[in-house]
Design an enzyme around this catalytic site. Structure first.
Site, PDB file in Angstrom:
ATOM      1  N   ARG A   1      -1.254  -8.060  27.560  1.00 42.37           N
ATOM      2  CA  ARG A   1      -2.258  -7.071  27.125  1.00 42.37           C
ATOM      3  C   ARG A   1      -1.820  -5.632  27.348  1.00 42.37           C
ATOM      4  NH1 ARG A   1      -5.050 -11.091  29.566  1.00 42.37           N
ATOM      5  NH2 ARG A   1      -5.993 -12.501  28.063  1.00 42.37           N
TER       6      ARG A   1
ATOM      7  N   GLU B   1      12.729  13.889   6.931  1.00 44.76           N
ATOM      8  CA  GLU B   1      11.511  14.047   7.749  1.00 44.76           C
ATOM      9  C   GLU B   1      11.441  15.447   8.372  1.00 44.76           C
ATOM     10  OE1 GLU B   1       9.319  11.652   7.575  1.00 44.76           O
ATOM     11  OE2 GLU B   1      10.485   9.840   7.151  1.00 44.76           O
TER      12      GLU B   1
ATOM     13  N   HIS C   1      14.497   5.264   2.612  1.00 50.80           N
ATOM     14  CA  HIS C   1      13.233   5.925   2.914  1.00 50.80           C
ATOM     15  C   HIS C   1      13.375   7.445   2.791  1.00 50.80           C
ATOM     16  CE1 HIS C   1       9.334   6.653   4.645  1.00 50.80           C
ATOM     17  NE2 HIS C   1       9.869   7.402   5.594  1.00 50.80           N
TER      18      HIS C   1
ATOM     19  N   LYS D   1       2.655   5.194  17.503  1.00 44.36           N
ATOM     20  CA  LYS D   1       2.364   4.195  16.458  1.00 44.36           C
ATOM     21  C   LYS D   1       3.409   3.104  16.571  1.00 44.36           C
ATOM     22  CE  LYS D   1       0.247   6.643  12.586  1.00 44.36           C
ATOM     23  NZ  LYS D   1       0.424   6.895  11.154  1.00 44.36           N
TER      24      LYS D   1
ATOM     25  N   HIS E   1       6.884   6.295  -1.039  1.00 47.07           N
ATOM     26  CA  HIS E   1       6.786   4.836  -0.873  1.00 47.07           C
ATOM     27  C   HIS E   1       6.788   4.143  -2.232  1.00 47.07           C
ATOM     28  CE1 HIS E   1       4.922   5.245   3.395  1.00 47.07           C
ATOM     29  NE2 HIS E   1       6.232   5.074   3.464  1.00 47.07           N
TER      30      HIS E   1
ATOM     31  N   GLU F   1      -5.122   9.225  13.904  1.00 48.37           N
ATOM     32  CA  GLU F   1      -5.143   9.572  12.485  1.00 48.37           C
ATOM     33  C   GLU F   1      -6.535   9.525  11.869  1.00 48.37           C
ATOM     34  OE1 GLU F   1      -1.613   8.344  10.381  1.00 48.37           O
ATOM     35  OE2 GLU F   1      -2.596   8.582   8.462  1.00 48.37           O
TER      36      GLU F   1
ATOM     37  N   HIS G   1       5.139  11.091   1.266  1.00 50.66           N
ATOM     38  CA  HIS G   1       5.263   9.652   1.491  1.00 50.66           C
ATOM     39  C   HIS G   1       4.495   8.799   0.488  1.00 50.66           C
ATOM     40  CE1 HIS G   1       7.268  10.811   5.136  1.00 50.66           C
ATOM     41  NE2 HIS G   1       7.427   9.566   5.521  1.00 50.66           N
TER      42      HIS G   1
ATOM     43  N   LYS H   1       5.122  17.575  16.283  1.00 55.31           N
ATOM     44  CA  LYS H   1       4.488  16.263  16.192  1.00 55.31           C
ATOM     45  C   LYS H   1       3.575  16.050  17.401  1.00 55.31           C
ATOM     46  CE  LYS H   1       4.715  11.511  14.997  1.00 55.31           C
ATOM     47  NZ  LYS H   1       5.439  10.344  14.525  1.00 55.31           N
TER      48      LYS H   1
ATOM     49  N   ASN I   1       2.070  12.504   6.375  1.00 52.07           N
ATOM     50  CA  ASN I   1       2.438  11.636   5.246  1.00 52.07           C
ATOM     51  C   ASN I   1       2.879  12.436   4.019  1.00 52.07           C
ATOM     52  OD1 ASN I   1       1.737   9.293   6.663  1.00 52.07           O
ATOM     53  ND2 ASN I   1      -0.419   9.634   6.174  1.00 52.07           N
TER      54      ASN I   1
ATOM     55  N   ARG J   1      -3.602  14.157  11.478  1.00 50.99           N
ATOM     56  CA  ARG J   1      -2.323  13.443  11.555  1.00 50.99           C
ATOM     57  C   ARG J   1      -1.842  12.968  10.190  1.00 50.99           C
ATOM     58  NH1 ARG J   1      -0.323   9.094  16.265  1.00 50.99           N
ATOM     59  NH2 ARG J   1       1.759   8.845  15.397  1.00 50.99           N
TER      60      ARG J   1
HETATM   61  N1  LIG Z   1       6.079   4.740  14.463  1.00 55.17           N
HETATM   62  C1  LIG Z   1       6.158   5.786  13.670  1.00 55.17           C
HETATM   63  O1  LIG Z   1       5.440   6.773  13.826  1.00 55.17           O
HETATM   64  C2  LIG Z   1       7.174   5.765  12.572  1.00 55.17           C
HETATM   65  C3  LIG Z   1       7.460   6.949  11.870  1.00 55.17           C
HETATM   66  C4  LIG Z   1       8.454   6.910  10.903  1.00 55.17           C
HETATM   67  C5  LIG Z   1       9.136   5.734  10.646  1.00 55.17           C
HETATM   68  N2  LIG Z   1       8.833   4.604  11.336  1.00 55.17           N
HETATM   69  C6  LIG Z   1       9.569   3.351  11.095  1.00 55.17           C
HETATM   70  O2  LIG Z   1      10.926   3.575  11.451  1.00 55.17           O
HETATM   71  C7  LIG Z   1      11.748   2.663  10.719  1.00 55.17           C
HETATM   72  C8  LIG Z   1      12.958   3.391  10.219  1.00 55.17           C
HETATM   73  O3  LIG Z   1      13.681   3.877  11.319  1.00 55.17           O
HETATM   74  P1  LIG Z   1      15.241   4.197  11.235  1.00 55.17           P
HETATM   75  O4  LIG Z   1      15.511   4.984  10.029  1.00 55.17           O
HETATM   76  O5  LIG Z   1      15.634   4.722  12.559  1.00 55.17           O
HETATM   77  O6  LIG Z   1      15.867   2.746  10.943  1.00 55.17           O
HETATM   78  P2  LIG Z   1      16.678   1.686  11.820  1.00 55.17           P
HETATM   79  O7  LIG Z   1      16.089   1.512  13.152  1.00 55.17           O
HETATM   80  O8  LIG Z   1      16.834   0.478  10.986  1.00 55.17           O
HETATM   81  O9  LIG Z   1      18.110   2.393  11.995  1.00 55.17           O
HETATM   82  C9  LIG Z   1      18.894   2.656  10.851  1.00 55.17           C
HETATM   83  C10 LIG Z   1      20.293   2.052  10.989  1.00 55.17           C
HETATM   84  O10 LIG Z   1      21.066   2.821  11.906  1.00 55.17           O
HETATM   85  C11 LIG Z   1      21.662   1.980  12.888  1.00 55.17           C
HETATM   86  N3  LIG Z   1      21.817   2.811  14.091  1.00 55.17           N
HETATM   87  C12 LIG Z   1      20.830   3.224  14.916  1.00 55.17           C
HETATM   88  N4  LIG Z   1      21.307   4.103  15.802  1.00 55.17           N
HETATM   89  C13 LIG Z   1      22.630   4.228  15.563  1.00 55.17           C
HETATM   90  C14 LIG Z   1      23.651   5.013  16.142  1.00 55.17           C
HETATM   91  N5  LIG Z   1      23.396   5.898  17.114  1.00 55.17           N
HETATM   92  N6  LIG Z   1      24.909   4.902  15.640  1.00 55.17           N
HETATM   93  C15 LIG Z   1      25.163   4.058  14.606  1.00 55.17           C
HETATM   94  N7  LIG Z   1      24.217   3.313  14.003  1.00 55.17           N
HETATM   95  C16 LIG Z   1      22.964   3.394  14.479  1.00 55.17           C
HETATM   96  C17 LIG Z   1      20.719   0.818  12.990  1.00 55.17           C
HETATM   97  O11 LIG Z   1      21.343  -0.324  13.521  1.00 55.17           O
HETATM   98  C18 LIG Z   1      20.301   0.634  11.543  1.00 55.17           C
HETATM   99  O12 LIG Z   1      21.283  -0.101  10.856  1.00 55.17           O
HETATM  100  C19 LIG Z   1      10.870   2.084   9.634  1.00 55.17           C
HETATM  101  O13 LIG Z   1      10.586   0.747   9.947  1.00 55.17           O
HETATM  102  C20 LIG Z   1       9.612   2.926   9.668  1.00 55.17           C
HETATM  103  O14 LIG Z   1       8.459   2.203   9.301  1.00 55.17           O
HETATM  104  C21 LIG Z   1       7.881   4.607  12.292  1.00 55.17           C
HETATM  105 ZN   LIG Z   2       8.868   8.719   6.849  1.00 57.85          ZN
END
Ligand SMILES: NC(=O)c1ccc[n+]([C@@H]2O[C@H](COP(=O)([O-])OP(=O)(O)OC[C@H]3O[C@@H](n4cnc5c(N)ncnc54)[C@H](O)[C@@H]3O)[C@@H](O)[C@H]2O)c1
Ligand SMILES: [Zn+2]
Length: 348
Positions: free
Chosen positions: A107, A171, A251, A129, A239, A224, A235, A214, A232, A228
């Protein structure tokens, strides 16, 4: 030299530390979660900071309830208690899943974010999030669960592929357009030192500014209810483009194109100056992100995809639109005809 930002959330407030070498401040973790790519580079370092390590196969396709269940099972097998701490070492995929596992294991236990992608450093590691995807849609299952601490070590960027750097930059541009003209202007200076010839030291202050902004938005509207949602920006269009491209657009590319379409919409409405919309487009291009859609998707399909986005309430499309660089507002119930014109104006 390190920089610090506080996310003010009463007794759940936490600090974000940013700089080169910051990872060494990590305390011993009870379970560190990382992906298979990050593990190749940083796995042996991670072992010095954690009692045990769980590695999942890298990629959004593994951002599933199954992987979260596996993380929770690893936690149970390693006898994590309510007092234990999980750590996410990776990009947004790792952070979202580790955060969700920490939200539901017994939990809710504490977790720490050590983001390794630019996107995670400026966006997903801050704000609490957490989520996983299901076949019906991205991020449909999740929880709000704030980390106890975020450690942002800019040295991780040295191994990050340029394509992933650009996802983060999309971003950052977004943040500048909606919240801070100075940040936007900073990005306009020597764009190559952020992309093809990266000056990692420059990134520290840019990341700090994004986290500060942020943090302010999250402190004002954690769940949100209103403000917040401006995060988006780009986005809702983005999307839809990602989906219609069968995810051949990343993305970051989707968001870049989404900001261009939103910019056209805002300029056509007369709420944003054409010069500023052009300034946005120039910056997006200078940072190596697309400003034109190579495939002319049917506008009806784009609108359907936008309506399917989980952020569009009750058959209506709400758009975040800039009114000047550094400020954006939410416009409810955008007209389909105007959306179609905005999309058509970014066809190549
Ligand atoms: N929680 C939130 O507020 C929020 C906001 C924006 C996006 N997201 C989520 O984040 C995700 C996208 O995140 P992302 O773009 O970091 O993707 P990801 O975590 O898949 O990383 C992208 C790629 O980079 C590689 N990688 C990571 N760090 C590395 C490093 N230092 N050196 C070499 N390779 C490395 C990973 O293995 C992966 O292949 C999505 O699922 C999205 O929904 C969440
Ligand atoms: Zn985004």
């Amino acid at each position: 030299m390190s920089e610090k930002v506080i996310v003010e959330l009463g007794d759940r407030s936490y600090e974000i530390l940013i700089g080169s070498g910051i990872r060494e401040l990590a305390k011993q973790s009870d379970l560190l979660v990382t992906d298979s790519n990050v593990d190749k580079y940083y796995g042996s370092w991670a072992e010095t900071k954690a009692n045990c390590k769980y590695i999942f196969p890298a990629g959004e396709e593994n951002k599933s309830i199954q992987t979260v269940a596996d993380i929770c099972r690893a936690a149970a097998q390693n006898r994590l208690s309510r007092k234990s701490v999980m750590t996410a070492l990776g990009g947004g995929v790792c952070g979202d899943m580790t955060g969700f596992a920490a939200a539901i294991y017994m939990r809710g236990i504490d977790f720490v974010q050590i983001p390794t992608t630019l996107l995670a450093m400026v966006d997903s590691s801050v704000g609490g999030k957490t989520a996983v995807d299901i076949p019906e849609g991205k991020n449909l299952i999740g929880a709000f669960h704030q980390p106890r601490r975020v450690l942002i070590d800019t040295d991780f960027l040295k191994t990050l592929p340029l394509k992933e750097i650009r996802c983060g930059l999309a971003e950052i541009i977004k943040t500048g357009v909606i919240l801070d003209e100075n940040l936007f202007a900073e990005l306009e200076k020597a764009p190559e030192t952020l992309t093809t010839a990266p000056d990692y030291a420059r990134y520290s202050s840019i990341i700090r500014r994004c986290c500060e902004l942020k943090a302010q938005v999250v402190a004002a509207d954690e769940k949100e209810g209103g403000l917040r949602a401006i995060l988006n920006y780009g986005h809702t269009f983005g999307h839809a483009f990602e989906l219609l491209s069968n995810f051949t657009l990343s993305h970051g590319e989707g968001v870049a194109l989404g900001m261009c379409a939103a910019g056209e919409y805002a300029a056509a409405e007369g709420i944003w100056s054409k010069q500023e919309a052009l300034r946005q487009k120039k910056l997006i291009a200078a940072l190596g992100l697309p400003t034109r859609l190579d495939t002319a998707y049917k506008t009806g399909d784009v609108i359907q995809a936008m309506l399917g986005d989980k952020k569009s309430a009750s058959g209506k499309i709400n758009l975040v639109l800039p009114t000047r660089i550094g400020h954006a507002e939410i416009f409810k119930d955008a007209a389909a005809g105007k959306i179609a014109l905005a999309v058509e104006s970014i066809y190549a």
